[in-house]
Design a protein around this motif. Structure first.
Motif, PDB file in Angstrom:
ATOM      1  N   HIS A   3      19.498  28.793  83.733  1.00  0.00           N
ATOM      2  CA  HIS A   3      18.400  29.650  84.165  1.00  0.00           C
ATOM      3  C   HIS A   3      17.346  28.785  84.831  1.00  0.00           C
ATOM      4  O   HIS A   3      16.889  27.797  84.236  1.00  0.00           O
ATOM      5  N   LEU A   4      16.978  29.140  86.061  1.00  0.00           N
ATOM      6  CA  LEU A   4      15.980  28.388  86.809  1.00  0.00           C
ATOM      7  C   LEU A   4      14.826  29.327  87.169  1.00  0.00           C
ATOM      8  O   LEU A   4      15.066  30.442  87.638  1.00  0.00           O
ATOM      9  N   VAL A   5      13.610  28.853  86.995  1.00  0.00           N
ATOM     10  CA  VAL A   5      12.446  29.664  87.311  1.00  0.00           C
ATOM     11  C   VAL A   5      11.484  28.856  88.168  1.00  0.00           C
ATOM     12  O   VAL A   5      10.947  27.840  87.710  1.00  0.00           O
ATOM     13  N   GLU A   6      11.269  29.304  89.391  1.00  0.00           N
ATOM     14  CA  GLU A   6      10.332  28.653  90.288  1.00  0.00           C
ATOM     15  C   GLU A   6       8.941  29.255  90.138  1.00  0.00           C
ATOM     16  O   GLU A   6       8.793  30.435  89.819  1.00  0.00           O
ATOM     17  N   SER A   7       7.944  28.439  90.424  1.00  0.00           N
ATOM     18  CA  SER A   7       6.565  28.908  90.428  1.00  0.00           C
ATOM     19  C   SER A   7       5.753  28.012  91.350  1.00  0.00           C
ATOM     20  O   SER A   7       6.224  26.949  91.772  1.00  0.00           O
ATOM     21  N   GLY A   8       4.536  28.442  91.655  1.00  0.00           N
ATOM     22  CA  GLY A   8       3.633  27.615  92.445  1.00  0.00           C
ATOM     23  C   GLY A   8       3.460  28.036  93.885  1.00  0.00           C
ATOM     24  O   GLY A   8       2.645  27.454  94.603  1.00  0.00           O
ATOM     25  N   LEU A  18       0.531  22.671  98.418  1.00  0.00           N
ATOM     26  CA  LEU A  18       1.023  23.447  97.284  1.00  0.00           C
ATOM     27  C   LEU A  18       1.962  22.572  96.477  1.00  0.00           C
ATOM     28  O   LEU A  18       2.612  21.670  97.030  1.00  0.00           O
ATOM     29  N   ARG A  19       2.054  22.854  95.203  1.00  0.00           N
ATOM     30  CA  ARG A  19       3.012  22.164  94.340  1.00  0.00           C
ATOM     31  C   ARG A  19       3.893  23.203  93.683  1.00  0.00           C
ATOM     32  O   ARG A  19       3.418  24.019  92.887  1.00  0.00           O
ATOM     33  N   LEU A  20       5.163  23.158  94.018  1.00  0.00           N
ATOM     34  CA  LEU A  20       6.131  24.068  93.427  1.00  0.00           C
ATOM     35  C   LEU A  20       6.750  23.430  92.189  1.00  0.00           C
ATOM     36  O   LEU A  20       6.941  22.211  92.140  1.00  0.00           O
ATOM     37  N   GLY A 118      13.318  32.267  93.398  1.00  0.00           N
ATOM     38  CA  GLY A 118      12.520  31.923  94.564  1.00  0.00           C
ATOM     39  C   GLY A 118      11.035  32.128  94.365  1.00  0.00           C
ATOM     40  O   GLY A 118      10.607  32.931  93.535  1.00  0.00           O
ATOM     41  N   THR A 119      10.261  31.385  95.134  1.00  0.00           N
ATOM     42  CA  THR A 119       8.813  31.552  95.152  1.00  0.00           C
ATOM     43  C   THR A 119       8.364  31.517  96.616  1.00  0.00           C
ATOM     44  O   THR A 119       8.838  30.700  97.396  1.00  0.00           O
ATOM     45  N   LEU A 120       7.479  32.430  96.979  1.00  0.00           N
ATOM     46  CA  LEU A 120       7.112  32.617  98.376  1.00  0.00           C
ATOM     47  C   LEU A 120       5.948  31.719  98.773  1.00  0.00           C
ATOM     48  O   LEU A 120       4.925  31.659  98.087  1.00  0.00           O
TER      49      LEU A 120
END
Length: 125
Positions: A3-8, A18-20, A118-120
């Motif tokens: 399970h992978l969760v992107e943020s930032g 920005l820092r993801l 994904g994170t936009l």
């Protein structure tokens, strides 16, 4: 199950930063070949590699568009990957995805089987 969760992600003006982050669970890196990567998908375009890092050694790869502006890193204790993005340009806008694999770092997205949602990132004045 991996399970992978992107943020930032977010909206910034050109020249901004920005820092993801990509938090992982259920993934155990191969000692030599575990790889974490960031991909970008612009509107109407194919998903493309931005940067990758070997989880154990820390060796990195950057697409030409990211060299000198982006930095990929990972925290092995937290099992988190980061993408520091500086001097952002409008062309950097898109959905950013984190992916992992245990057979070495490659640039082709079809060779990664585990992805985050994904994170936009939007870069606009």
């Amino acid at each position: 199950q991996v399970h992978l969760v992107e943020s930032g992600g977010g909206s910034v003006q050109p020249g901004g930063s920005l820092r993801l982050s990509c938090a992982t669970s259920g993934w155990t890196s191969s000692p030599s070949y575990g790889c974490m990567a960031w991909f970008r998908q612009r509107s109407g375009k194919d998903r493309e590699i931005v940067a990758s890092i070997y989880y154990v050694s820390g060796n990195t790869y950057y697409d030409d568009s990211a060299k000198g502006r982006f930095t990929i890193s990972r925290d092995k204790e937290k099992k988190v990957a980061y993408l520091q993005m500086d001097s952002l340009q409008s062309e950097d806008s898109g959905m950013y995805y984190c992916a992992v694999r245990n057979w070495g770092c490659v640039v082709t997205p079809e060779h990664f089987t585990d992805w985050g949602q994904g994170t936009l990132v939007t870069v606009s004045s």
